[in-house]
Design a protein around this motif. Structure first.
Motif, PDB file in Angstrom:
ATOM      1  N   ALA A 194       4.591  -7.293   6.507  1.00  0.00           N
ATOM      2  CA  ALA A 194       4.465  -6.234   7.462  1.00  0.00           C
ATOM      3  C   ALA A 194       4.421  -6.803   8.804  1.00  0.00           C
ATOM      4  CB  ALA A 194       3.207  -5.339   7.191  1.00  0.00           C
ATOM      5  N   THR A 195       4.874  -6.647   9.666  1.00  0.00           N
ATOM      6  CA  THR A 195       4.672  -7.288  11.061  1.00  0.00           C
ATOM      7  C   THR A 195       4.579  -6.391  12.032  1.00  0.00           C
ATOM      8  OG1 THR A 195       7.279  -7.135  11.862  1.00  0.00           O
ATOM      9  CG2 THR A 195       6.657  -8.979  10.271  1.00  0.00           C
ATOM     10  N   THR A 196       4.217  -5.208  11.818  1.00  0.00           N
ATOM     11  CA  THR A 196       4.025  -4.110  12.911  1.00  0.00           C
ATOM     12  C   THR A 196       2.550  -4.228  13.520  1.00  0.00           C
ATOM     13  OG1 THR A 196       3.690  -2.563  11.015  1.00  0.00           O
ATOM     14  CG2 THR A 196       5.709  -2.652  11.838  1.00  0.00           C
ATOM     15  N   PRO A 197       2.564  -3.250  14.447  1.00  0.00           N
ATOM     16  CA  PRO A 197       1.209  -3.417  15.202  1.00  0.00           C
ATOM     17  C   PRO A 197       0.203  -2.673  14.546  1.00  0.00           C
ATOM     18  CG  PRO A 197       2.989  -2.809  17.031  1.00  0.00           C
ATOM     19  CD  PRO A 197       3.687  -2.977  15.551  1.00  0.00           C
ATOM     20  N   SER A 198      -1.126  -2.765  14.826  1.00  0.00           N
ATOM     21  CA  SER A 198      -2.284  -1.814  14.107  1.00  0.00           C
ATOM     22  C   SER A 198      -1.753  -0.705  13.954  1.00  0.00           C
ATOM     23  CB  SER A 198      -3.379  -2.156  15.108  1.00  0.00           C
ATOM     24  OG  SER A 198      -4.652  -1.581  14.402  1.00  0.00           O
ATOM     25  N   GLY A 199      -2.182   0.045  12.781  1.00  0.00           N
ATOM     26  CA  GLY A 199      -1.854   1.590  12.710  1.00  0.00           C
ATOM     27  C   GLY A 199      -0.554   1.979  12.203  1.00  0.00           C
ATOM     28  N   THR A 200       0.263   1.268  12.310  1.00  0.00           N
ATOM     29  CA  THR A 200       1.603   1.526  12.314  1.00  0.00           C
ATOM     30  C   THR A 200       2.104   1.693  10.810  1.00  0.00           C
ATOM     31  OG1 THR A 200       2.500   0.122  14.183  1.00  0.00           O
ATOM     32  CG2 THR A 200       4.151   0.863  12.591  1.00  0.00           C
ATOM     33  N   THR A 201       1.447   1.118   9.884  1.00  0.00           N
ATOM     34  CA  THR A 201       1.804   1.063   8.480  1.00  0.00           C
ATOM     35  C   THR A 201       0.906   1.965   7.785  1.00  0.00           C
ATOM     36  OG1 THR A 201       0.444  -0.938   7.964  1.00  0.00           O
ATOM     37  CG2 THR A 201       3.022  -1.037   8.490  1.00  0.00           C
ATOM     38  N   ASP A 202      -0.260   2.419   8.254  1.00  0.00           N
ATOM     39  CA  ASP A 202      -1.509   3.351   7.686  1.00  0.00           C
ATOM     40  C   ASP A 202      -0.841   4.376   6.955  1.00  0.00           C
ATOM     41  OD1 ASP A 202      -3.114   1.527   9.134  1.00  0.00           O
ATOM     42  OD2 ASP A 202      -4.025   3.162  10.241  1.00  0.00           O
ATOM     43  N   ALA A 203       0.358   5.193   7.375  1.00  0.00           N
ATOM     44  CA  ALA A 203       0.713   6.313   6.755  1.00  0.00           C
ATOM     45  C   ALA A 203       1.616   6.006   5.342  1.00  0.00           C
ATOM     46  CB  ALA A 203       1.788   7.100   7.369  1.00  0.00           C
ATOM     47  N   LEU A 204       1.701   4.337   5.058  1.00  0.00           N
ATOM     48  CA  LEU A 204       2.604   3.981   3.805  1.00  0.00           C
ATOM     49  C   LEU A 204       1.421   3.734   2.638  1.00  0.00           C
ATOM     50  CD1 LEU A 204       4.976   1.436   5.495  1.00  0.00           C
ATOM     51  CD2 LEU A 204       5.440   3.823   4.676  1.00  0.00           C
ATOM     52  N   ALA A 205       0.051   3.746   3.287  1.00  0.00           N
ATOM     53  CA  ALA A 205      -0.911   3.284   2.082  1.00  0.00           C
ATOM     54  C   ALA A 205      -0.650   4.301   0.860  1.00  0.00           C
ATOM     55  CB  ALA A 205      -2.247   3.152   2.732  1.00  0.00           C
ATOM     56  N   ALA A 206      -0.691   5.575   1.204  1.00  0.00           N
ATOM     57  CA  ALA A 206      -0.771   6.510  -0.026  1.00  0.00           C
ATOM     58  C   ALA A 206       0.543   6.265  -0.969  1.00  0.00           C
ATOM     59  CB  ALA A 206      -0.733   7.927   0.575  1.00  0.00           C
TER      60      ALA A 206
ATOM     61  N   ALA B  49      -5.303  -0.387   6.326  1.00  0.00           N
ATOM     62  CA  ALA B  49      -5.230   0.864   5.181  1.00  0.00           C
ATOM     63  C   ALA B  49      -4.291   0.480   4.134  1.00  0.00           C
ATOM     64  CB  ALA B  49      -4.811   2.058   5.869  1.00  0.00           C
ATOM     65  N   LEU B  50      -3.111  -0.116   4.591  1.00  0.00           N
ATOM     66  CA  LEU B  50      -2.038  -0.457   3.495  1.00  0.00           C
ATOM     67  C   LEU B  50      -2.455  -1.981   2.829  1.00  0.00           C
ATOM     68  CD1 LEU B  50       0.832  -0.334   2.407  1.00  0.00           C
ATOM     69  CD2 LEU B  50       1.578  -1.881   3.974  1.00  0.00           C
ATOM     70  N   ALA B  51      -3.231  -2.877   3.464  1.00  0.00           N
ATOM     71  CA  ALA B  51      -3.741  -3.836   2.738  1.00  0.00           C
ATOM     72  C   ALA B  51      -4.884  -3.337   1.765  1.00  0.00           C
ATOM     73  CB  ALA B  51      -4.463  -5.226   3.664  1.00  0.00           C
ATOM     74  N   ALA B  52      -5.663  -2.539   2.224  1.00  0.00           N
ATOM     75  CA  ALA B  52      -6.825  -2.057   1.448  1.00  0.00           C
ATOM     76  C   ALA B  52      -6.516  -1.369   0.210  1.00  0.00           C
ATOM     77  CB  ALA B  52      -7.833  -1.185   1.986  1.00  0.00           C
ATOM     78  N   ARG B  53      -5.414  -0.494   0.256  1.00  0.00           N
ATOM     79  CA  ARG B  53      -4.778   0.219  -0.866  1.00  0.00           C
ATOM     80  C   ARG B  53      -3.949  -0.774  -1.700  1.00  0.00           C
ATOM     81  NH1 ARG B  53      -3.929   1.618  -4.646  1.00  0.00           N
ATOM     82  NH2 ARG B  53      -3.158   3.572  -5.644  1.00  0.00           N
ATOM     83  N   TRP B  54      -3.281  -1.681  -1.180  1.00  0.00           N
ATOM     84  CA  TRP B  54      -2.740  -2.902  -2.036  1.00  0.00           C
ATOM     85  C   TRP B  54      -3.614  -3.563  -2.891  1.00  0.00           C
ATOM     86  CZ3 TRP B  54       2.602  -2.888  -1.050  1.00  0.00           C
ATOM     87  CH2 TRP B  54       3.413  -3.904  -1.624  1.00  0.00           C
TER      88      TRP B  54
END
Length: 280
Positions: A196-208, A228-233
């Motif tokens: 994941a190379t995107t800015p902060s918040g960009t991948t949050d929606a993918l966590a679910a 959020a993505l890293a925490a869920r992962w």
């Protein structure tokens, strides 16, 4: 360069804009302390592209090197005497070393830093990979993946302009890349390695959408952390490589090049970075 005497006063710094958030001074100073380089200093300077030529021209004696962050990684190249093949492969220099004969040489430690961070977490070879995002960090990710990925890399991007950019990098780096639209980014999460190379918040929606048994995620952010993505992962049992891992490994290589001392104290540098982040 030869190993520097501990009491020999030498200077180094990180340049960029913005720069106040940079952890580089924390990491490099921790290395100097561990190595006993009592005469060394490492500072941070707010420098943009317009000010960079004057800043470099004004450096006096005693400078060992510079670390460069955005937006200077390409702007610095015309000011240097030589750049490494690694830096040339992505047109980006994040490390400048001033040699004893007065030359300024440029390198890119982000790429081997990414490889080292992944290997530390057990990702030495993967059959395929996915990259979320495009741009400068994504091009470095492609260069790193070229060293460890034996198959296809899929890049998820938001626009045709970004798609064209990534195709160009893939051709230049001689890696097999497939382009997919960002609307399909959830598919990326099933890859053996997701970067994941995107800015902060960009991948949050993918966590679910993280699968039940995720493999390895490399999220280049480090503040705020975890994403959020890293925490869920991580909660799902997957391996997570973070931006601090990258920052430390690329800084280790910078310290070794600037000081001539190897190996640089990775553990001391990581501990200093973790403490600094905890204090924010």
């Amino acid at each position: 360069m030869p190993a520097a005497p501990a009491t020999d006063p030498r200077r180094a710094a990180v340049l960029g804009s913005p720069i106040a958030h940079s952890l580089s001074p924390v990491l490099h100073r921790a290395a100097y302390a561990e190595l006993g380089l009592t005469g060394w200093t490492y500072d941070a300077f707010e420098v943009d592209e317009a000010a960079l030529p004057g800043f470099v021209a004004g450096l006096g004696e005693g400078w060992a090197g510079l670390s460069l962050t955005m937006p200077l990684k390409r702007a610095v190249i015309p000011l240097l005497d030589e750049i490494s093949p690694t830096a040339a492969s992505v047109d980006a220099v994040n490390t400048v070393v001033f040699t004893e004969d007065g030359r300024a040489t440029g390198d890119n430690t982000d790429i081997p830093g990414m490889v080292a961070a992944l290997r530390e977490h057990g990702a030495e070879k993967v059959e395929s990979a996915a990259v979320l995002g495009a741009g400068a960090t994504a091009s470095s990710a492609l260069a790193a993946l070229a060293r460890i990925c034996t198959g296809e890399i899929t890049c998820y991007v938001r626009s045709e302009a970004r798609a064209a950019e990534m195709r160009g990098w893939a051709e230049r780096l001689e890696v097999a890349v497939r382009i997919a639209d960002w609307s399909r980014a959830e598919e990326a999460l099933s890859a053996p390695l997701v970067v994941a190379t995107t800015p902060s918040g960009t991948t949050d929606a993918l966590a679910a959408a993280v699968p039940e048994a995720p493999a390895t995620l490399f999220d280049v952010l480090y503040d705020p952390w975890p994403t959020a993505l890293a925490a869920r992962w991580s909660a799902g049992g997957g391996a997570v490589v973070g931006g601090l891992d990258l920052l430390v490994h690329q800084a280790v290589l910078q310290v070794e090049q600037m000081t001539g001392r190897a190996p640089a104290p990775l553990t001391a540098m990581r501990n200093a970075g973790e403490r600094a982040l905890a204090d924010r």
